[in-house]
Scaffold this motif. Structure first.
Motif, PDB file in Angstrom:
ATOM      1  N   GLN A  19     -37.116 -53.911   3.824  1.00 38.94           N
ATOM      2  CA  GLN A  19     -36.637 -55.021   2.993  1.00 38.94           C
ATOM      3  C   GLN A  19     -35.264 -54.709   2.408  1.00 38.94           C
ATOM      4  O   GLN A  19     -34.364 -55.551   2.404  1.00 38.94           O
ATOM      5  N   ALA A  20     -35.095 -53.479   1.915  1.00 40.27           N
ATOM      6  CA  ALA A  20     -33.806 -53.082   1.328  1.00 40.27           C
ATOM      7  C   ALA A  20     -32.706 -53.069   2.388  1.00 40.27           C
ATOM      8  O   ALA A  20     -31.592 -53.548   2.148  1.00 40.27           O
ATOM      9  N   LEU A  21     -33.016 -52.532   3.561  1.00 35.03           N
ATOM     10  CA  LEU A  21     -32.030 -52.490   4.640  1.00 35.03           C
ATOM     11  C   LEU A  21     -31.649 -53.895   5.102  1.00 35.03           C
ATOM     12  O   LEU A  21     -30.471 -54.176   5.341  1.00 35.03           O
ATOM     13  N   ARG A  22     -32.645 -54.764   5.200  1.00 33.42           N
ATOM     14  CA  ARG A  22     -32.367 -56.138   5.626  1.00 33.42           C
ATOM     15  C   ARG A  22     -31.482 -56.855   4.602  1.00 33.42           C
ATOM     16  O   ARG A  22     -30.516 -57.534   4.974  1.00 33.42           O
ATOM     17  N   ALA A  23     -31.806 -56.718   3.330  1.00 35.31           N
ATOM     18  CA  ALA A  23     -31.007 -57.370   2.279  1.00 35.31           C
ATOM     19  C   ALA A  23     -29.559 -56.876   2.320  1.00 35.31           C
ATOM     20  O   ALA A  23     -28.621 -57.682   2.227  1.00 35.31           O
ATOM     21  N   ARG A  24     -29.375 -55.577   2.500  1.00 34.69           N
ATOM     22  CA  ARG A  24     -28.019 -55.011   2.568  1.00 34.69           C
ATOM     23  C   ARG A  24     -27.310 -55.509   3.829  1.00 34.69           C
ATOM     24  O   ARG A  24     -26.120 -55.837   3.791  1.00 34.69           O
ATOM     25  N   PHE A  25     -28.020 -55.543   4.936  1.00 34.42           N
ATOM     26  CA  PHE A  25     -27.471 -56.024   6.205  1.00 34.42           C
ATOM     27  C   PHE A  25     -26.960 -57.462   6.052  1.00 34.42           C
ATOM     28  O   PHE A  25     -25.838 -57.779   6.444  1.00 34.42           O
ATOM     29  N   GLU A  26     -27.796 -58.319   5.464  1.00 39.82           N
ATOM     30  CA  GLU A  26     -27.437 -59.731   5.316  1.00 39.82           C
ATOM     31  C   GLU A  26     -26.317 -59.948   4.296  1.00 39.82           C
ATOM     32  O   GLU A  26     -25.519 -60.873   4.430  1.00 39.82           O
ATOM     33  N   LYS A  27     -26.244 -59.092   3.306  1.00 40.56           N
ATOM     34  CA  LYS A  27     -25.212 -59.213   2.266  1.00 40.56           C
ATOM     35  C   LYS A  27     -23.838 -58.748   2.765  1.00 40.56           C
ATOM     36  O   LYS A  27     -22.811 -59.162   2.238  1.00 40.56           O
ATOM     37  N   ASN A  28     -23.829 -57.881   3.780  1.00 40.99           N
ATOM     38  CA  ASN A  28     -22.575 -57.264   4.239  1.00 40.99           C
ATOM     39  C   ASN A  28     -22.337 -57.503   5.732  1.00 40.99           C
ATOM     40  O   ASN A  28     -22.112 -56.563   6.500  1.00 40.99           O
ATOM     41  N   MET A  29     -22.364 -58.754   6.146  1.00 37.79           N
ATOM     42  CA  MET A  29     -22.230 -59.090   7.565  1.00 37.79           C
ATOM     43  C   MET A  29     -20.894 -58.639   8.157  1.00 37.79           C
ATOM     44  O   MET A  29     -20.788 -58.436   9.363  1.00 37.79           O
TER      45      MET A  29
END
Length: 189
Positions: A19-29
């Motif tokens: 969940q943390a990795l996905r949120a960071r991934f989506e926030k920093n495209m």
């Protein structure tokens, strides 16, 4: 260590990390344009040992994120993307030899030993510069980088930071350590 000796995460740890990795991934495209999280997650779920390493990166303040995809190997490349050198990895000298050479006031660990224990590699100077193309990192701290054997043989080690909107590479005795110097890691999955 918050995990088992087998370097495996509990199911709830895996879920929280993903969940943390996905949120960071989506926030920093901007760090990984054209890549799809679903493909990254599928790859991660197939490599539990890599999830463990990413968890260690996260736990020490590295904020790992995908920065590239290697089409030749089919691997996603993660770097520590925390604004400053990861807080849980500071005040370390460069390697075990440097640690052993200190007679007094030894740090608790070395960058190379910590990275090996986490299953990651120190960024090279080239990787560090590539990271800096994705944002502004280490404006107040610095990070050890993988040092060429020729420099290390002479007792030195390299570190980098960003000042005056420029990336600088410096040298220091490998046995030195500072509260504002840590290291950034890379992991291929």
């Amino acid at each position: 260590m918050t995990t088992t000796d087998k370097k495996e995460l509990l199911p709830e740890q895996c879920e929280g990390l993903l969940q943390a990795l996905r949120a960071r991934f989506e926030k920093n495209m901007n760090r990984h344009e054209g890549l799809d999280w679903a493909n990254v997650q599928t790859k991660l779920e197939a490599h539990a040992e890599k999830l463990w390493s990413l968890h260690e990166m996260e736990q020490t303040g590295g904020e790992p994120d995908v920065v590239a995809y290697e089409s030749k190997t089919g691997e996603y490349i993660f770097y520590d993307c925390s604004a400053e050198s990861p807080k849980g990895r500071r005040s370390v000298c460069y390697d075990h030899e440097a640690l052993e050479s200190r007679k007094e006031h030894k740090p608790q660990n070395s960058a190379m030993e910590m990275a090996a224990a986490m299953g990651i590699e120190l960024l090279t100077e080239e990787q560090y510069r590539a990271l800096q193309n994705l944002g502004s990192f280490d404006l107040k701290t610095s990070s050890w980088v993988k040092t060429p054997a020729s420099v290390r043989k002479l007792g030195g080690a390299l570190f980098c930071d960003r000042r005056y909107d420029t990336v600088f590479v410096y040298h220091n005795g490998a046995e030195s350590y500072y509260a504002a110097r840590g290291f950034r890691g890379a992991l291929s999955v």
